[in-house]
Scaffold this motif. Structure first.
Motif, mmCIF file in Angstrom:
data_model
loop_
_atom_site.group_PDB
_atom_site.id
_atom_site.type_symbol
_atom_site.label_atom_id
_atom_site.label_comp_id
_atom_site.label_asym_id
_atom_site.label_seq_id
_atom_site.Cartn_x
_atom_site.Cartn_y
_atom_site.Cartn_z
ATOM 1 N N SER A 141 -29.950 -16.490 -13.107
ATOM 2 C CA SER A 141 -30.461 -17.442 -13.520
ATOM 3 C C SER A 141 -30.811 -18.670 -12.478
ATOM 4 O O SER A 141 -31.685 -19.611 -12.466
ATOM 5 N N SER A 142 -29.780 -18.606 -11.200
ATOM 6 C CA SER A 142 -30.129 -19.426 -10.120
ATOM 7 C C SER A 142 -31.237 -19.148 -9.164
ATOM 8 O O SER A 142 -31.701 -19.785 -8.104
ATOM 9 N N GLU A 143 -31.749 -17.904 -9.313
ATOM 10 C CA GLU A 143 -33.094 -17.693 -8.432
ATOM 11 C C GLU A 143 -34.173 -17.809 -9.251
ATOM 12 O O GLU A 143 -34.475 -17.767 -10.509
ATOM 13 N N ILE A 144 -35.479 -17.952 -8.461
ATOM 14 C CA ILE A 144 -36.672 -18.249 -8.680
ATOM 15 C C ILE A 144 -37.455 -16.798 -8.734
ATOM 16 O O ILE A 144 -37.500 -16.400 -7.690
ATOM 17 N N ALA A 145 -37.871 -16.298 -9.852
ATOM 18 C CA ALA A 145 -38.565 -14.993 -9.869
ATOM 19 C C ALA A 145 -39.827 -15.019 -9.377
ATOM 20 O O ALA A 145 -40.722 -15.954 -10.037
ATOM 21 N N VAL A 146 -40.330 -14.461 -8.227
ATOM 22 C CA VAL A 146 -41.752 -14.581 -7.695
ATOM 23 C C VAL A 146 -42.426 -13.312 -7.509
ATOM 24 O O VAL A 146 -41.678 -12.213 -7.253
ATOM 25 N N GLY B 192 -35.592 -28.986 -0.838
ATOM 26 C CA GLY B 192 -34.317 -28.552 -0.826
ATOM 27 C C GLY B 192 -34.214 -27.096 -0.778
ATOM 28 O O GLY B 192 -35.070 -26.097 -0.468
ATOM 29 N N THR B 193 -32.867 -26.415 -1.033
ATOM 30 C CA THR B 193 -32.542 -25.241 -0.877
ATOM 31 C C THR B 193 -33.124 -24.502 -2.330
ATOM 32 O O THR B 193 -33.007 -24.698 -3.197
ATOM 33 N N ALA B 194 -33.725 -23.159 -1.973
ATOM 34 C CA ALA B 194 -34.303 -22.427 -3.078
ATOM 35 C C ALA B 194 -33.898 -20.915 -2.928
ATOM 36 O O ALA B 194 -34.115 -20.685 -1.682
ATOM 37 N N ALA B 195 -33.546 -20.291 -4.023
ATOM 38 C CA ALA B 195 -33.329 -19.108 -3.853
ATOM 39 C C ALA B 195 -34.267 -18.245 -4.743
ATOM 40 O O ALA B 195 -34.649 -18.386 -5.791
ATOM 41 N N PHE B 196 -34.926 -17.188 -4.079
ATOM 42 C CA PHE B 196 -36.112 -16.524 -4.544
ATOM 43 C C PHE B 196 -35.628 -14.898 -4.759
ATOM 44 O O PHE B 196 -34.884 -14.379 -4.037
ATOM 45 N N ASP B 197 -36.051 -14.489 -5.874
ATOM 46 C CA ASP B 197 -35.944 -13.027 -6.353
ATOM 47 C C ASP B 197 -37.535 -12.335 -6.254
ATOM 48 O O ASP B 197 -38.338 -12.947 -7.003
ATOM 49 N N VAL B 198 -37.833 -11.871 -5.301
ATOM 50 C CA VAL B 198 -39.265 -11.747 -4.905
ATOM 51 C C VAL B 198 -39.337 -10.113 -5.434
ATOM 52 O O VAL B 198 -38.886 -9.241 -4.923
ATOM 53 N N ASP B 199 -40.290 -9.831 -6.153
ATOM 54 C CA ASP B 199 -40.653 -8.449 -7.017
ATOM 55 C C ASP B 199 -42.002 -7.746 -6.461
ATOM 56 O O ASP B 199 -42.879 -8.837 -6.801
ATOM 57 N N ASN B 200 -41.965 -6.813 -5.922
ATOM 58 C CA ASN B 200 -43.157 -6.273 -5.543
ATOM 59 C C ASN B 200 -43.585 -5.354 -6.735
ATOM 60 O O ASN B 200 -43.260 -4.419 -7.136
ATOM 61 N N THR B 201 -44.894 -6.041 -7.327
ATOM 62 C CA THR B 201 -45.539 -5.426 -8.366
ATOM 63 C C THR B 201 -46.553 -4.509 -7.966
ATOM 64 O O THR B 201 -47.365 -3.930 -8.918
ATOM 65 N N THR B 202 -46.689 -4.036 -6.675
ATOM 66 C CA THR B 202 -47.757 -3.205 -6.223
ATOM 67 C C THR B 202 -47.054 -1.747 -6.259
ATOM 68 O O THR B 202 -45.815 -1.457 -6.583
ATOM 69 N N VAL B 203 -47.908 -0.776 -6.134
ATOM 70 C CA VAL B 203 -47.371 0.703 -6.105
ATOM 71 C C VAL B 203 -47.247 1.121 -4.553
ATOM 72 O O VAL B 203 -46.943 2.507 -4.540
ATOM 73 N N ALA C 55 -36.503 -8.274 -3.491
ATOM 74 C CA ALA C 55 -35.964 -8.808 -2.178
ATOM 75 C C ALA C 55 -35.298 -10.115 -2.569
ATOM 76 O O ALA C 55 -35.871 -11.012 -3.119
ATOM 77 N N HIS C 56 -34.154 -10.379 -2.087
ATOM 78 C CA HIS C 56 -33.472 -11.807 -2.357
ATOM 79 C C HIS C 56 -33.586 -12.527 -1.043
ATOM 80 O O HIS C 56 -32.957 -12.059 0.002
ATOM 81 N N ALA C 57 -33.661 -13.820 -1.268
ATOM 82 C CA ALA C 57 -33.722 -14.808 -0.149
ATOM 83 C C ALA C 57 -33.556 -16.202 -0.550
ATOM 84 O O ALA C 57 -33.833 -16.661 -1.511
ATOM 85 N N ARG C 58 -32.887 -17.087 0.320
ATOM 86 C CA ARG C 58 -32.961 -18.424 0.311
ATOM 87 C C ARG C 58 -33.486 -19.088 1.636
ATOM 88 O O ARG C 58 -33.526 -18.805 2.473
ATOM 89 N N VAL C 59 -34.093 -20.439 1.126
ATOM 90 C CA VAL C 59 -34.685 -21.151 2.330
ATOM 91 C C VAL C 59 -34.578 -22.487 1.650
ATOM 92 O O VAL C 59 -34.494 -23.017 0.527
ATOM 93 N N THR C 60 -34.569 -23.375 2.755
ATOM 94 C CA THR C 60 -34.464 -24.838 2.443
ATOM 95 C C THR C 60 -35.620 -25.546 3.054
ATOM 96 O O THR C 60 -35.813 -25.483 4.334
#
Length: 391
Positions: free
Chosen positions: A38-43, A63-74, A102-107
């Motif tokens: 819930s603390s991550e932004i699904a991208v 500010g600080t954002a946490a991302f959950d980046v989902d590869n939707t390609t094949v 992939a999970h990452a944080r950036v400010t």
């Protein structure tokens, strides 16, 4: 010195630049597919939905954002988070496999940003622009850098290769002088000329990858069997007669001739240019300062001095690339100079060097600390100059 090609772990004590290095060079590892916490932004990171999921109405809080980046390609994909106006990249998530996350944080501070998805065999796909507001007071913003491409690095590699080629004839003359000295039975002159030639070779460290097996023949580490310079060094610095030096010295000259003949068709990999300066100093720390590169001469400090000159030469063609990307470039150059001045303090007026084994514990720790600082400052160069695709 044997061919080496590795990128070492980056040091955590650098301030702003290390934040870039950690984010850009240590790409998030793909994880098993799962829902984002819930603390991550699904991208999404696909060809048709790159960047979807971030930014409510095209806006996001700073500010600080946490991302959950989902590869939707094949297939695999690399993902950048980029500032639209400056082209700087704040995240570089490498090799996200199909269906993986992939999970990452950036400010981030105020500005316009977007995700860019770079499939392996397709053009970059740019996501929607998101206007990010100001970060909370006191936030440590993630620095960004403009990506360095292979095309950016080709002129640097060519300039460095031309410099190396210009040094090989001098290296050959110096090595030939050692053989001539030994043939005449003048071991004192042979030792002086050996040190001159070996020091010249040790300044060429950023080209070792292009030297191939002939580089190992010329300067393989003593622990792997005596070859080249070290095969000459061992009898030259013992009680062996001059006749024992002649054969290895002539073989060294022949190997250098092979190198001179082969080098025009060799290629210094542009992608290695940023790595090599750091690697040269790292090798000096791990091998030379540890005594693993000595076959009897006790000239380890002369080798380290030459290595530092080599690191400076490797860094020089990258100056224009790094000047706008690495705030600690001047400090790095100064560290090389300061460390070299320290090391050269152990060379006598007659040109002889203090043996490594003769240093006091405090002196050895001082050299170790200075080399470590220089290597630490050079580490981000390797990450910043790692070739990336232009988004």
């Amino acid at each position: 010195m044997s061919t080496r090609a590795r990128l070492t772990a980056l040091f955590g004590v650098l301030a702003a630049v290390v934040a870039v290095v950690i984010v850009l060079a240590l790409a998030a590892r793909p994880a098993a597919v799962s829902a984002a916490p819930s603390s991550e932004i699904a991208v999404a990171a696909g060809l048709d939905d790159c960047g979807d999921g971030w930014g409510d109405g095209g806006r996001a809080a700073g500010g600080t954002a946490a991302f959950d980046v989902d590869n939707t390609t094949v297939g695999g994909v690399e993902v950048y988070l980029q500032a639209v106006d400056t082209q700087k990249v704040y995240l570089d998530l490498e090799s996200i496999g199909a269906g993986a996350h992939a999970h990452a944080r950036v400010t981030l501070g105020s500005g316009r940003y977007r995700f860019v998805c770079l499939p392996a065999d397709a053009d970059p796909v740019r996501g929607p622009t998101v206007a990010v507001g100001p970060a909370p007071r006191g936030s440590a913003l993630t620095p960004g850098i403009v990506p360095v491409t292979r095309a950016d690095l080709i002129p640097a590699a060519q300039a460095y290769g031309a410099w190396v080629a210009s040094r090989l004839p001098a290296l050959r003359r110096q090595a030939a002088a050692v053989a001539a000295d030994a043939e005449e039975g003048d071991l004192a002159a042979a030792r002086r000329d050996w040190l001159t030639a070996h020091s010249t070779y040790e300044t060429l460290g950023a080209a070792y990858g292009a030297f191939g097996e002939v580089g190992d023949a010329i300067d393989g580490l003593p622990g792997h069997g005596l070859t080249g310079f070290h095969a000459v060094e061992a009898p030259l610095y013992t009680a062996a007669p001059a006749s024992a030096v002649v054969g290895p010295a002539q073989k060294l000259v022949a190997d250098i001739d092979r190198l001179i003949a082969a080098f025009p068709s060799a290629q210094i990999d542009p992608g290695d240019m940023g790595l090599r300066a750091h690697e040269i100093v790292e090798d000096a720390l791990r091998d030379v300062l540890a005594g693993a590169a000595d076959a009897g001469s006790g000239t380890e400090l002369a080798t380290i001095d030459a290595n530092l000159s080599g690191a400076r030469q490797a860094l020089a063609p990258l100056h224009d690339i790094l000047a706008s990307r690495y705030p600690d470039l001047a400090a790095t150059q100064q560290s090389i100079t300061t460390t070299q001045t320290l090391v050269e303090g152990f060379r006598g007026a007659d040109g002889t060097w203090t043996r490594l084994s003769a240093l006091t514990t405090a002196q050895r720790e001082h050299v170790d600390a200075a080399l470590s600082e220089t290597a630490e400052l050079l580490a981000p160069v390797a990450a910043i100059c790692a070739p990336r695709r232009n988004p």
